[in-house]
Design a protein around this motif. Structure first.
Motif, mmCIF file in Angstrom:
data_model
loop_
_atom_site.group_PDB
_atom_site.id
_atom_site.type_symbol
_atom_site.label_atom_id
_atom_site.label_comp_id
_atom_site.label_asym_id
_atom_site.label_seq_id
_atom_site.Cartn_x
_atom_site.Cartn_y
_atom_site.Cartn_z
ATOM 1 N N ARG A 101 0.825 -1.194 0.000
ATOM 2 C CA ARG A 101 0.000 0.000 0.000
ATOM 3 C C ARG A 101 0.878 1.271 0.000
ATOM 4 N NH1 ARG A 101 -2.878 -1.619 3.766
ATOM 5 N NH2 ARG A 101 -2.195 -0.443 5.577
ATOM 6 N N LEU A 133 -7.796 2.941 -1.070
ATOM 7 C CA LEU A 133 -6.866 1.920 -0.567
ATOM 8 C C LEU A 133 -7.178 1.582 0.887
ATOM 9 C CD1 LEU A 133 -3.357 2.894 -1.998
ATOM 10 C CD2 LEU A 133 -4.667 0.825 -2.453
ATOM 11 N N CYS A 188 -8.613 -2.149 1.878
ATOM 12 C CA CYS A 188 -7.674 -2.992 2.623
ATOM 13 C C CYS A 188 -7.965 -3.011 4.117
ATOM 14 C CB CYS A 188 -6.237 -2.517 2.396
ATOM 15 S SG CYS A 188 -5.722 -2.592 0.676
ATOM 16 N N ILE A 227 -7.362 -4.756 -6.053
ATOM 17 C CA ILE A 227 -6.879 -3.424 -5.674
ATOM 18 C C ILE A 227 -6.440 -2.634 -6.914
ATOM 19 C CG2 ILE A 227 -5.050 -2.213 -4.430
ATOM 20 C CD1 ILE A 227 -5.142 -4.442 -2.369
#
Length: 631
Positions: free
Chosen positions: A94, A162, A166, A554
């Motif tokens: 990330r 993100l 996540c 993602i």
């Protein structure tokens, strides 16, 4: 041995009856003494051999169980380390993605507009927002600060997406001017006494370590400046085209997340501890229970006074695969092993109490003692009856001949001597007493030999069973359980998905063939008028497919949020995945963007199944759109 009414044929009674006919009282008395002597000797030897058997079984069982336990302990810790490393790796991916986007912005600022930004608001709590916090004496009155903030504000939606996808706590970008661009759901807590607390990221350990190292770093932990919760920070420096530091991107990994993973798999007598590459204990609550007094964050376990702890930490940090060691950690002996957490270069230590581990062996020895005791009682009972019968018959017998008495005495004593000899020959590598033709006398001696053979055989079988059960001990399945929970959490599952929207409704479901799999779907609003829908299937099944699925999901969502068309999204996703796909896995994807105001759907298909449309009249239609190649 046979019975005819009340007459025993072939037993000791019959042999004594024959003796009366051929012997004299003196020879009968001598034979009685010999018989009693050998019976007593056999009883003593049986007791002695039982003790030897129990000792040998205890030693062999302990050795087998210790070896199997050590291997299982190492497998368990390796699995735990892999699960923990996945958490670190997810944070690293990330942060790397945010850093790459930041580098692109500063490399080509002319390609991106200056977007608005704002400071935290108390009403922000509970909502994912991107906000700006300044160091003391810094503001956007400085044209350079304002320009840089307007540039990185382009990443607001990507960073929020993100964090949401996540299930992350936060993400941030720090500028050398003393500006902190921060994404979280707790931004409003920056207020204190009605004012925003100043915050200088340049004074934080994560900023300084990343800038000094020139690469991605993980801190050994500090209190989060906003929430006060103890956490580990991942940070990576971003450099401009001239090589100067333009930003530091980072994210936090709160220790309570790691603690929950560890506690969910911890059993009685087991302790876990994370150690950094510098030998420092990473303070998680479970460390307070560790049976050593060297959990000070400044203590270097590589130089610990405890030899076992020092050896295993040094070997693990140096890259060697440490064996399971046994040693005293302060309050008793423990099995200790270490596994590498590869992403930060740390170790996961696991200690298990020897006392708890040896409980199975103790139970086995207790059971063997019970078996021996039961066998001794049976033997004494049978021997006592046999002695009584022989004594009564011999006392009442008449004189017989010396030759007949000697011959009969040898016939009785010979198999007993042979049984005694065989029992004394039993050893650790041969614990089974086997029947021989010499024991088949047809009387109590044969029954005695059969009892010994049966008990011995049961003992050997029982030991083999223990070895198999111990060797085939079930492996830890917790990582699959955790992976299932993580994957389920990443797929949209809230109903209704968009409660504030009344112009459309959407729902999806997925049932993986295994605990985890590569199929997935996704839907999310790109903006107020565009809904993105994704259906995909990764090649293969299980954990590899699930990991590939997470990365694909993602990437697709991030590219969609950047305003690309479906064709551009799939093309760029293919480029991103192919750039580092050594496993040569692929994913089929159908991706459509629905313009809600017009109902127009723009879609692209990368080798996926055709979608099915349901018309207003209830008919279903297989929509055979144009296929592209798989990603």
């Amino acid at each position: 041995m046979k019975r005819f009414k009340n007459i025993v044929i072939g037993g000791i009674q019959n042999k004594i009856f024959n003796l009366i006919l051929v012997t004299i009282l003196l020879v009968t008395a001598v034979n009685l003494m010999v018989y009693m002597y050998h019976s007593r000797m056999l009883s003593d030897l049986a007791a002695q051999s039982g003790e030897q058997q129990q000792d040998a079984i205890g030693e062999i069982t302990a050795a087998v169980m210790n070896d199997a336990f050590a291997k299982n302990l190492q497998r368990t810790n390796n699995a735990e380390a892999r699960i923990t490393d996945e958490m670190f790796d997810a944070v690293a991916d990330r942060v790397s993605f945010i850093a790459e986007c930041t580098e692109e912005l500063f490399a080509h600022p002319e390609n991106y507009p200056r977007r608005p930004y704002a400071e935290p608001d108390p009403e922000d709590d509970g909502t994912w927002t991107a906000r700006v916090i300044y160091a003391e004496g810094v503001s956007d009155a400085d044209p350079q600060v304002a320009a840089h903030l307007g540039l990185i504000a382009n990443l607001s939606d990507i960073m929020i997406s993100l964090c949401q996808s996540c299930n992350a706590a936060n993400a941030y970008i720090a500028l050398p001017e003393g500006v902190h661009f921060y994404v979280s759901a707790t931004a409003g807590s920056w207020y204190e006494d009605g004012r925003i607390r100043p915050y200088d990221p340049r004074k934080r350990g994560w900023y300084q370590q990343a800038a000094e190292a020139g690469k991605m770093i993980f801190t050994e932990g500090e209190e989060d400046a906003n929430t006060g919760v103890y956490c580990i920070e991942c940070a990576v420096p971003v450099y401009g085209t001239d090589g100067s530091l333009v930003a530091v991107a980072g994210a936090d990994l709160f220790l309570d997340e790691i603690q929950e993973v560890m506690k969910s798999n911890t059993i009685e007598g087991e302790f876990q501890l994370m150690v950094s590459s510098a030998g420092h204990v990473i303070h998680i609550p479970q460390a307070e229970e560790f049976p050593i007094d060297e959990t000070d964050p400044e203590a270097d376990l590589r130089e610990s006074r405890n030899a076992v702890l020092s050896q295993i930490v040094n070997e693990g940090i140096n890259g060697d695969v440490p064996d399971v060691l046994l040693g005293d950690l302060g309050d008793g002996e423990y099995y200790v092993t270490a596994s590498a957490i590869e992403t930060p270069g740390w170790l996961l230590l696991l200690a298990y109490s020897k006392e708890t581990a040896e409980q199975s062996a103790v139970l086995l020895q207790e059971r063997m003692a019970e078996i021996q005791q039961e066998a001794a009682l049976v033997y004494r009972d049978k021997t006592g009856k046999s002695r009584l019968t022989a004594l009564v018959m011999m006392i009442t017998a008449t004189l017989a001949t010396l030759a007949g008495a000697i011959m009969l005495g040898k016939r009785i004593v010979k198999p007993l001597n042979l049984i005694t000899k065989r029992i004394s020959q039993l050893a650790e590598d041969n614990l089974e007493f086997k029947m021989e033709d010499a024991y088949r006398t047809g009387d109590e001696i044969e029954e005695l030999a059969q009892s010994f053979a049966s008990i011995s055989h049961k003992t050997v079988v029982y030991m083999d069973t223990i070895r198999r059960v111990t060797a085939e001990k079930e492996r830890i399945g917790t990582e699959l359980t955790l992976a299932t929970q993580i994957q389920a959490a990443m797929i949209p599952h809230i109903v209704p998905a968009f409660p504030d929207r009344t112009d459309f409704d959407i729902i999806g479901s997925m049932d993986p063939a295994k605990e985890v799999g590569g199929d997935f779907y996704d839907y999310f609003l790109i903006d107020e008028d565009h809904l993105c829908m994704v259906m995909a299937d990764v090649s293969g099944k299980g954990v590899p497919a699930a990991l590939f699925m997470m990365a694909s999901k993602i990437i697709l969502q991030s590219l969609a949020m950047m305003g690309n068309s479906p064709a551009e999204i799939l093309t760029r996703a293919n480029e991103a995945i192919c750039s580092n796909n050594e496993a040569e896995m692929f994913v089929t994807v159908w991706l459509g963007i629905l313009e809600l105001s017009t109902g127009r759907l723009t879609a692209a298909n990368a080798g996926h199944e055709y979608p099915v449309l349901k018309h207003a009249d209830g008919r279903f239609e297989l929509f055979k759109d144009k296929h592209g190649f798989v990603i």
